[in-house]
Scaffold this motif. Structure first.
Motif, PDB file in Angstrom:
ATOM      1  N   VAL A  38      -4.773   3.653 -19.018  1.00 38.79           N
ATOM      2  CA  VAL A  38      -4.198   4.879 -18.455  1.00 38.79           C
ATOM      3  C   VAL A  38      -4.332   4.793 -16.936  1.00 38.79           C
ATOM      4  O   VAL A  38      -5.319   4.250 -16.431  1.00 38.79           O
ATOM      5  CB  VAL A  38      -4.942   6.136 -18.973  1.00 38.79           C
ATOM      6  N   ARG A  39      -3.366   5.318 -16.223  1.00 35.52           N
ATOM      7  CA  ARG A  39      -3.470   5.347 -14.765  1.00 35.52           C
ATOM      8  C   ARG A  39      -3.520   6.778 -14.243  1.00 35.52           C
ATOM      9  O   ARG A  39      -2.881   7.670 -14.796  1.00 35.52           O
ATOM     10  CB  ARG A  39      -2.298   4.615 -14.101  1.00 35.52           C
ATOM     11  N   GLU A 124     -11.199   2.214  -9.381  1.00 35.11           N
ATOM     12  CA  GLU A 124     -10.064   2.086  -8.475  1.00 35.11           C
ATOM     13  C   GLU A 124      -9.442   0.708  -8.652  1.00 35.11           C
ATOM     14  O   GLU A 124     -10.138  -0.310  -8.622  1.00 35.11           O
ATOM     15  CB  GLU A 124     -10.505   2.300  -7.027  1.00 35.11           C
ATOM     16  N   TRP A 125      -8.118   0.699  -8.827  1.00 31.47           N
ATOM     17  CA  TRP A 125      -7.424  -0.569  -9.121  1.00 31.47           C
ATOM     18  C   TRP A 125      -6.013  -0.498  -8.577  1.00 31.47           C
ATOM     19  O   TRP A 125      -5.308   0.485  -8.769  1.00 31.47           O
ATOM     20  CB  TRP A 125      -7.400  -0.784 -10.629  1.00 31.47           C
ATOM     21  N   GLY A 126      -5.606  -1.552  -7.904  1.00 34.92           N
ATOM     22  CA  GLY A 126      -4.261  -1.620  -7.339  1.00 34.92           C
ATOM     23  C   GLY A 126      -3.270  -2.218  -8.320  1.00 34.92           C
ATOM     24  O   GLY A 126      -3.398  -2.075  -9.535  1.00 34.92           O
ATOM     25  N   ALA A 127      -2.277  -2.923  -7.787  1.00 33.83           N
ATOM     26  CA  ALA A 127      -1.223  -3.505  -8.609  1.00 33.83           C
ATOM     27  C   ALA A 127      -1.776  -4.647  -9.463  1.00 33.83           C
ATOM     28  O   ALA A 127      -2.378  -5.588  -8.942  1.00 33.83           O
ATOM     29  CB  ALA A 127      -0.087  -4.010  -7.732  1.00 33.83           C
ATOM     30  N   TYR A 128      -1.571  -4.582 -10.766  1.00 30.85           N
ATOM     31  CA  TYR A 128      -2.114  -5.554 -11.714  1.00 30.85           C
ATOM     32  C   TYR A 128      -1.615  -6.963 -11.428  1.00 30.85           C
ATOM     33  O   TYR A 128      -2.377  -7.933 -11.481  1.00 30.85           O
ATOM     34  CB  TYR A 128      -1.731  -5.130 -13.128  1.00 30.85           C
ATOM     35  N   LEU A 129      -0.330  -7.102 -11.115  1.00 34.10           N
ATOM     36  CA  LEU A 129       0.260  -8.419 -10.847  1.00 34.10           C
ATOM     37  C   LEU A 129       0.467  -8.654  -9.352  1.00 34.10           C
ATOM     38  O   LEU A 129       1.236  -9.519  -8.954  1.00 34.10           O
ATOM     39  CB  LEU A 129       1.586  -8.565 -11.607  1.00 34.10           C
ATOM     40  N   THR A 255       1.458   0.118 -18.217  1.00 40.21           N
ATOM     41  CA  THR A 255       0.523   0.940 -17.439  1.00 40.21           C
ATOM     42  C   THR A 255      -0.043   0.142 -16.275  1.00 40.21           C
ATOM     43  O   THR A 255      -0.101   0.633 -15.142  1.00 40.21           O
ATOM     44  CB  THR A 255      -0.616   1.449 -18.333  1.00 40.21           C
ATOM     45  N   ALA A 256      -0.477  -1.085 -16.543  1.00 40.15           N
ATOM     46  CA  ALA A 256      -1.046  -1.915 -15.478  1.00 40.15           C
ATOM     47  C   ALA A 256       0.042  -2.484 -14.579  1.00 40.15           C
ATOM     48  O   ALA A 256      -0.046  -2.422 -13.354  1.00 40.15           O
ATOM     49  CB  ALA A 256      -1.880  -3.041 -16.085  1.00 40.15           C
ATOM     50  N   ALA A 257       1.101  -3.033 -15.178  1.00 42.07           N
ATOM     51  CA  ALA A 257       2.147  -3.720 -14.408  1.00 42.07           C
ATOM     52  C   ALA A 257       3.078  -2.754 -13.684  1.00 42.07           C
ATOM     53  O   ALA A 257       3.761  -3.162 -12.733  1.00 42.07           O
ATOM     54  CB  ALA A 257       2.962  -4.616 -15.336  1.00 42.07           C
ATOM     55  N   GLU A 258       3.130  -1.486 -14.124  1.00 47.31           N
ATOM     56  CA  GLU A 258       4.068  -0.488 -13.576  1.00 47.31           C
ATOM     57  C   GLU A 258       5.502  -1.023 -13.727  1.00 47.31           C
ATOM     58  O   GLU A 258       5.957  -1.206 -14.850  1.00 47.31           O
ATOM     59  CB  GLU A 258       3.670  -0.139 -12.139  1.00 47.31           C
ATOM     60  N   ILE A 259       6.194  -1.325 -12.646  1.00 50.65           N
ATOM     61  CA  ILE A 259       7.482  -2.026 -12.737  1.00 50.65           C
ATOM     62  C   ILE A 259       7.411  -3.231 -11.815  1.00 50.65           C
ATOM     63  O   ILE A 259       7.450  -3.088 -10.584  1.00 50.65           O
ATOM     64  CB  ILE A 259       8.671  -1.119 -12.352  1.00 50.65           C
ATOM     65  N   PHE A 286      10.276   5.770 -10.477  1.00 49.27           N
ATOM     66  CA  PHE A 286       9.011   5.739 -11.210  1.00 49.27           C
ATOM     67  C   PHE A 286       7.842   6.117 -10.300  1.00 49.27           C
ATOM     68  O   PHE A 286       6.998   6.947 -10.672  1.00 49.27           O
ATOM     69  CB  PHE A 286       8.779   4.353 -11.814  1.00 49.27           C
ATOM     70  N   PHE A 287       7.786   5.515  -9.128  1.00 49.79           N
ATOM     71  CA  PHE A 287       6.664   5.811  -8.230  1.00 49.79           C
ATOM     72  C   PHE A 287       6.750   7.232  -7.669  1.00 49.79           C
ATOM     73  O   PHE A 287       5.717   7.872  -7.437  1.00 49.79           O
ATOM     74  CB  PHE A 287       6.566   4.766  -7.121  1.00 49.79           C
TER      75      PHE A 287
END
Length: 305
Positions: A38-39, A124-129, A255-259, A286-287
């Motif tokens: 979840v974000r 706290e976590w940024g962009a997964y990829l 959830t992690a990758a967003e788009i 999306f953002f």
């Protein structure tokens, strides 16, 4: 990993380093545990959890599928996630990991005698990829590992054991110089990434695989909804690997990758080799949605106050 102050564990807030389990916990040996990703985003009004109710509902659906009796209700789990975010001094976007697992007290393959524990961590976590991947896209390899078959496992459950398949696919892709893997199903059609859903664009049409043997993605559903609101045609059907090679655009969602755009698959450049026009439009919407900038979608956000 950036540590937080507390983890919610079986109804209590526990200091991060004290949230431990016994070495003979059943899940550790046999892999039966349900979890969620979840974000929460740092909006102008503070932290807001994206589609909290839907993620918690899917968590409980997963526990039902794998015959784990979760001791907490949907409302209790929602409140626990809110309590956890309030207790930590987060200043940026946050990833939340609820986990329903089998603890210490019984061994052997049968799991019904093992105690059920619940933990929720957030950090706290940024962009997964990677931030660069969000902008410029990533390199992807079709995996030699086939997505788990519905003949042998249950893809509608987000469970720990399913992700060994993903882990091996991701490991292979990274060692081949790519950032992510794309897995085919046992019929040879595209299933999903190691932890993401997949889209392509051909002739202005957004295409994504059906849920035949994959998780019912909340982010994928959101992207489809956004696309329809933008009058982008959407089709959910089977996709072949070679069809991706000749697509104008491709991207992952989750959830992690967003788009995250895909700029190459199997060393073939997709479209222009960067985020395409439709991908960029979907990213912006999306953002804006998750940052609370689009009033139409505010019902998807749970603000932490």
């Amino acid at each position: 990993m950036k540590e937080a102050k507390y983890i919610w564990k079986d109804g209590e807030l526990v200091p991060w380093k004290e949230a431990t389990i016994h070495i003979l916990s059943h899940t550790l040996h046999y892999g039966n545990a349900a979890f969620e990703g979840v974000r929460a985003y740092m909006t102008e009004k503070g932290l807001a959890i994206f589609r909290l109710n839907d993620h918690t509902k899917r968590l409980l659906n997963s526990t039902k599928i794998v015959a784990i009796d979760c001791p907490y209700s949907e409302d209790e789990l929602n409140l626990a996630q809110i309590e956890l975010l309030k207790s930590n001094d987060f200043q940026n976007n946050v990833y939340i990991r609820p986990l329903v697992y089998l603890g210490y007290g019984a061994m052997g393959v049968s799991h019904k005698q093992a105690p059920v524990n619940v933990a929720i961590a957030a950090w706290e976590w940024g962009a997964y990829l990677g931030e660069d991947g969000i902008i410029n896209g990533i390199k992807v390899k079709t995996s030699s590992f086939t997505r788990n078959s519905i003949k042998s496992t249950m893809g509608k459950a987000k469970i720990a054991a399913n992700y060994l398949n993903s882990q091996m696919a991701k490991h292979e892709a990274l060692n081949c110089g790519c950032e992510e893997a794309l897995l085919l199903d046992d019929s040879g059609f595209i299933a999903e990434g190691s932890g993401e859903c997949f889209f392509i664009v051909r002739d202005g049409v957004l295409i994504t695989p059906p849920y035949d043997n994959s998780l019912e993605s909340i982010t994928q559903e959101t992207v489809i909804e956004i696309a329809k609101d933008l009058n982008i045609p959407v089709v959910q059907r089977r996709i072949t690997r070679d069809e991706v090679y000749i697509a104008q655009e491709a991207f992952f969602t989750g959830t992690a990758a967003e788009i995250t755009p895909v700029r190459e698959l199997d060393f073939r450049v997709i479209g222009s080799g960067k985020a395409g026009h439709i991908t960029q439009k979907l990213q912006k919407e999306f953002f804006d949605l998750v940052m609370g900038k689009n009033q139409k979608y505010t019902h998807y956000l749970t603000y932490i106050k």
